[in-house]
Design an enzyme around this catalytic site. Structure first.
Site, mmCIF file in Angstrom:
data_model
loop_
_atom_site.group_PDB
_atom_site.id
_atom_site.type_symbol
_atom_site.label_atom_id
_atom_site.label_comp_id
_atom_site.label_asym_id
_atom_site.label_seq_id
_atom_site.Cartn_x
_atom_site.Cartn_y
_atom_site.Cartn_z
ATOM 1 N N GLY A 123 16.429 -6.254 -2.344
ATOM 2 C CA GLY A 123 17.258 -7.107 -3.165
ATOM 3 C C GLY A 123 18.742 -6.857 -2.907
ATOM 4 O O GLY A 123 19.157 -6.542 -1.789
ATOM 5 N N SER A 124 19.515 -6.928 -3.961
ATOM 6 C CA SER A 124 20.967 -6.893 -3.815
ATOM 7 C C SER A 124 21.496 -5.563 -3.305
ATOM 8 O O SER A 124 22.625 -5.492 -2.813
ATOM 9 C CB SER A 124 21.625 -7.210 -5.154
ATOM 10 N N THR A 125 20.724 -4.491 -3.453
ATOM 11 C CA THR A 125 21.232 -3.218 -2.937
ATOM 12 C C THR A 125 21.429 -3.301 -1.429
ATOM 13 O O THR A 125 22.242 -2.579 -0.858
ATOM 14 C CB THR A 125 20.256 -2.063 -3.226
#
Lengths: 485, 459
Positions: free
Chosen positions: A215-217
């Site tokens: 995801g956004s990481t």
């Protein structure tokens, strides 16, 4: 008659010679293959005939051996088994060994030739040495903080020391007690079957053996690639990105969950987690550039060992631009182990130098003499130092002013990045909450710790599952434990 | 040449009796056994067994009594026979005691010690009571009749572990076939001593084989039928092989006719092939011998023979050391038929070779007595008894080591089994008796080595 007696004696002599030759054949010529026949219990009996060496965490042994008085004499015991199971693994008389118990088996079981006082000593005396000990890099307080933080929810925590690569915590929950698999008999096979049948997969080491969509990481990786490729030269300058963003070559639009992403700068895109900006940057870096960049962080490496094998974190090498756009924000086929994401945070914190993660500091003889010392080694230079400096500032900004405020620790420099990974068909699967971060004590030249936390919380509703909400507090307590001496 | 040799007769020629040597060797044999007993205790429990002195004293007393019997009643007997028997018996007790430690519920060593005592008692009885082995010649036909009865009786008792060779009365059991061995050897020796010329020099010649006439063919056919009968009715391949081998060897020694051997081997081969193919118990043994690891490949774990081979291999050159092996994995019959595997694992090839050489020495001394004796019966009896020991060792040792198909048989003196140990003590007693006869100075022998003066005068 005397002649015939002599001949009969000669016949018996032939029989004697036949017996002796046959004895030599079995006991000398064929001995090795018979000794190593898998059906021959002697190797197994010898293996369990002495106490197994111990695995040490913070100078204290987390394992033991008990004498059962059975044919296979010594059984493994574990102190606080569930807490350390993702580190130690199990050593079962029925089901073999895993993790450190497996990777360092020759030292623990005493067969390692390095344990012997002289070369070839074991081979000549046909003996084995007392089992040696394995000293791990794990820090007890951090391991407990992570385990208690997860609190039985499905998830994992991996923490490394950025400057050395030492793995300071490796937790996977729900866990299991490996001591219940140590021996033989129905209770062991029952436990084994129950653990394997359990839907929560307690024996899965999520920290290194399970991959999740990051995801956004993953945007930290994309940002590093964009900065290194000089697609972005000033992180604070506006990027020419529309919102919503139409995936290249398709008519599908990519929305943002955050506000204010239209033409946002890279720093802003990281702080509020803009999908559009990062997807566009990934496409502008290009497939080859992105693949090169992610592989420097450890993605697509099938051979990473700590010393147990780590599952391959994936970033596709053949994609269309719209797939690349999704991959660049940690979706599509991009997956990562928690350890991999901890390595990403560690590379940023350590000025771009990514150290090879390792779990075993050294092995010793039973008496404590070091047999083998594992030093820290550089794994890759993941990004330019300048890029790392810029990303550090951006990640600090996330914690101080953005989505990662739950990870903030007073008086300590903390950088982080949240992530909420949706997955499954049409994102119908349960979302995973991610948080990656690092912390550096004031006045310290080096960052103390880099952490990755993933929580797959089946019970929570989608809004609650966010990296900032579920995962960041766990990362905070792990970092606090790391800084607390 | 002068007449001095004739003028001065040599002093009384005293043949050495070697009883002192026997006593020294006996002390050695007892000490080795006691040492083995202590070594087992040290290896298993870290302490010398508390009754080691009692065990040593008991064994020493038995050896001393046997020695005294020999000293007074058979002073010229071969000095090696008794010490070897004591050493093998002592070693057997050590091995059985060692295996008892693995099976706390099944203690065999005390029983074996009682049987050994009985064996030594019978040994003494035979040495004391039987003053001349030629007496036995008179009882040849009584012997064979008794032997037949002893062999037939177990057929009416239930089979134990697939073989009908046991008689069980209450908790007491023994194998009558063991005693039959001696009786048959006595009968063969007597029959062949009486008929060997008829057997050797009559009959037809077909091609290059001298075949016997029909009249004397009777006994050999009878014996062949007997051994096949034992094989089929009692499912005891080992005893059958032993009887047949014994008969062939004694027949050859008596007549020197290779034709007999050829006929015998042919008949044996046919019998063994037929039974090996059709009798399920024997057939499975043959299959096991051809592929000892078949049961492993079939996923059923290692069979007895495979476990036995593992044990021998684990011993290697020098052995694991007494008490430190795992031959108990063989499971059933580890203390009886498979006792040699424990010796192989814990004493290694070195120790096993020593054990084989002890047997070889025992057999060789028996043969030596046979060579030295003058009467055909005594010769054949000595050869027969020694051959029984040799064949037993070969059949069972070859069986547990995968050289030949496995047949149930006791390793002489080593294996658990009362009937066997008693029988072997009687065999040794008879060998003592014939060797005493062989080495005893003959009356009228004093002239040996002196050239008669008359011969010189004639020249």
């Amino acid at each position: 008659m005397i002649r015939y007696i002599r001949r009969a004696a000669a016949l018996l002599l032939v029989l004697l010679v036949a017996l002796l030759l046959n004895a030599a054949r079995i006991q000398v010529l064929d001995a090795d293959s018979l000794d190593n026949n898998p059906a021959n219990r002697r190797l197994t009996i010898a293996r369990y005939d002495q106490p197994r060496g111990n695995i040490l965490v913070g100078g204290r042994s987390v394992t033991g051996s008990k004498n059962t008085g059975e044919q296979l004499k010594y059984e493994r015991t574990y102190r606080n088994g569930p807490l350390y199971a993702p580190v130690t693994g199990y050593a079962s008389q029925t089901y073999g060994t895993t993790l450190i118990e497996n990777a360092e088996d020759s030292v623990l079981s005493g067969t390692d030739s390095m344990l012997a006082p002289f070369p070839l000593w074991n081979e000549i005396t046909r003996s084995q040495q007392p089992g040696g000990n394995v000293v791990t890099t794990v820090k007890d307080s951090m391991q407990r903080a992570a385990y208690e933080g997860l609190g039985g929810r499905r998830g994992a925590v991996a923490a490394v020391e950025p400057s050395t690569g030492k793995i300071l915590a490796l937790v996977s929950t729900p866990s299991y007690d490996p001591g219940r698999l140590s021996g033989t008999g129905p209770s062991v096979t029952d436990a084994w079957e129950r653990l394997n049948a359990s839907k929560s997969l307690p024996m899965l080491n999520r920290a290194i053996r399970q991959t999740y969509p990051p995801g956004s990481t993953f945007k930290v990786v994309t940002a590093a690639a964009a900065l290194d490729a000089e697609v972005v030269t000033d992180p604070d300058a506006d990027t020419d990105t529309p919102s919503p963003y139409v995936l290249p070559g398709t008519s599908t639009t990519l929305p943002n969950e955050a506000r204010g992403c239209e033409e946002a700068s890279l720093a802003e895109a990281i702080r509020v987690s803009c999908n559009t900006v990062m997807a566009d940057l990934g496409v502008r870096v290009g497939l080859k550039g992105m693949v090169d960049a992610v592989q420097k962080f450890g993605f697509n490496d099938t051979g990473l060992r700590i010393p147990s094998g780590v599952a391959k974190s994936n970033f596709d090498t053949e994609m269309t631009d719209d797939q690349l756009a999704l991959s660049s924000i940690g979706q599509f086929d991009t997956t990562a182990t928690p350890l991999q994401m901890a390595m990403v945070a560690s590379a940023v914190a350590n000025g771009g130098d990514l150290m090879r993660p390792y779990l075993v500091d050294r092995t010793t003889t039973r008496g404590g003499t070091t047999v083998h010392q594992k030093g820290s080694r550089t794994y890759h230079r993941a990004m330019n130092p300048r890029t790392a400096m810029q990303l550090r500032d951006m990640m600090v900004d996330v914690v101080e002013n953005g989505t990662g405020s739950n990870a903030a620790i007073d008086g300590v420099t903390v950088g982080g990045k949240t992530g909420t990974a949706q997955h499954g068909i049409d994102n119908s699967g349960r979302p995973y909450a991610w948080f990656i971060s690092w912390a550096q004590a004031p006045g310290s030249a080096q960052p103390a710790v880099a952490v990755a936390v993933v929580v797959e919380d089946a019970a929570a509703n989608r809004a609650d599952i966010s990296g900032g909400g579920s995962a960041a507090p766990i990362a905070r307590s792990v970092m606090a434990a790391a800084l607390g001496g | 040449m002068t007449a001095t040799t004739a003028d001065a007769p040599p002093p009384d020629l005293r043949l050495p009796k070697r009883r002192g040597v026997e006593l020294l060797l006996l002390i050695g044999a007892v000490l080795i056994s006691v040492y083995g007993y202590a070594a087992v205790g040290l290896a298993k429990n870290g302490a010398v067994p508390p009754d080691v002195a009692g065990y040593g004293a008991g064994l020493g007393l038995l050896a001393l009594l046997a020695h005294l019997a020999v000293r007074f009643r058979a002073p010229y007997a071969d000095p090696l026979l008794l010490p070897i028997a004591v050493l093998l018996n002592g070693l057997g007790l050590v091995l059985i005691y060692r295996l008892d430690l693995e099976t706390p519920k099944d203690q065999a060593a005390p029983t074996q010690l009682i049987w050994s005592t009985l064996g030594v008692a019978l040994f003494i009885a035979v040495v004391v009571l039987l003053r001349d082995h030629r007496v036995l010649q008179r009882y040849a036909y009584l012997s064979v009749a008794t032997a037949l009865v002893l062999m037939i009786v177990p057929i009416f008792f239930p089979a134990v572990n697939g073989a009908k060779i046991w008689i069980r009365v209450g908790g007491f059991s023994f194998q009558p076939g063991e005693f039959a061995k001696i009786l048959l050897a006595v009968f063969f020796a007597a029959y062949l001593a009486a008929n060997r010329n008829a057997l050797a020099y009559t009959g037809r010649r077909i091609w290059r084989l001298q075949l016997p006439t029909g009249r004397v063919l009777g006994p050999i056919v009878a014996i062949w039928l007997l051994s096949v009968g034992v094989l089929v009715l009692e499912r005891d391949l080992g005893t059958s092989l032993l009887f047949f081998g014994l008969f062939v060897i004694m027949l050859y020694v008596a007549t020197g006719r290779t034709g007999w051997i050829a006929v015998g081997l042919l008949l044996a081969a046919v019998g063994a092939f037929v039974v090996g193919s059709f009798e399920p118990h024997v057939h499975s043994r043959v299959q096991d011998w051809l592929d000892p690891f078949a049961s492993i490949d079939a996923g059923q774990g290692p069979g007895q023979l495979a476990q036995s081979l593992f044990a021998f291999a684990a011993g290697g050159m020098l052995g694991a050391g007494l008490g430190l092996g795992h031959s108990i994995l063989i499971g059933f019959a580890a203390k009886s038929d498979f006792i040699l595997a424990t010796a192989g694992e814990e004493l290694g090839l070195t120790g096993l070779t020593a054990v084989f050489l002890l047997y070889a020495l025992l057999v060789a001394r028996g043969y030596r007595a046979g060579l030295a004796l003058r009467d055909p019966f005594g010769r054949l009896l000595a050869i027969g008894l020694a051959s029984i020991l040799a064949l037993q060792v070969f059949v069972i040792a070859g069986g547990v080591m995968g050289l030949i198909p496995l047949t149930g048989m006791a390793m002489p003196f080593l294996a658990q089994g009362g009937s066997s140990v008693v029988t072997n003590w009687i065999i040794v007693a008879l060998l003592i008796r014939v060797s005493d006869q062989a080495r005893r100075p003959q009356p009228g022998q004093v002239e040996t080595g002196i050239i008669a003066p008359i011969a010189r005068d004639e020249r």
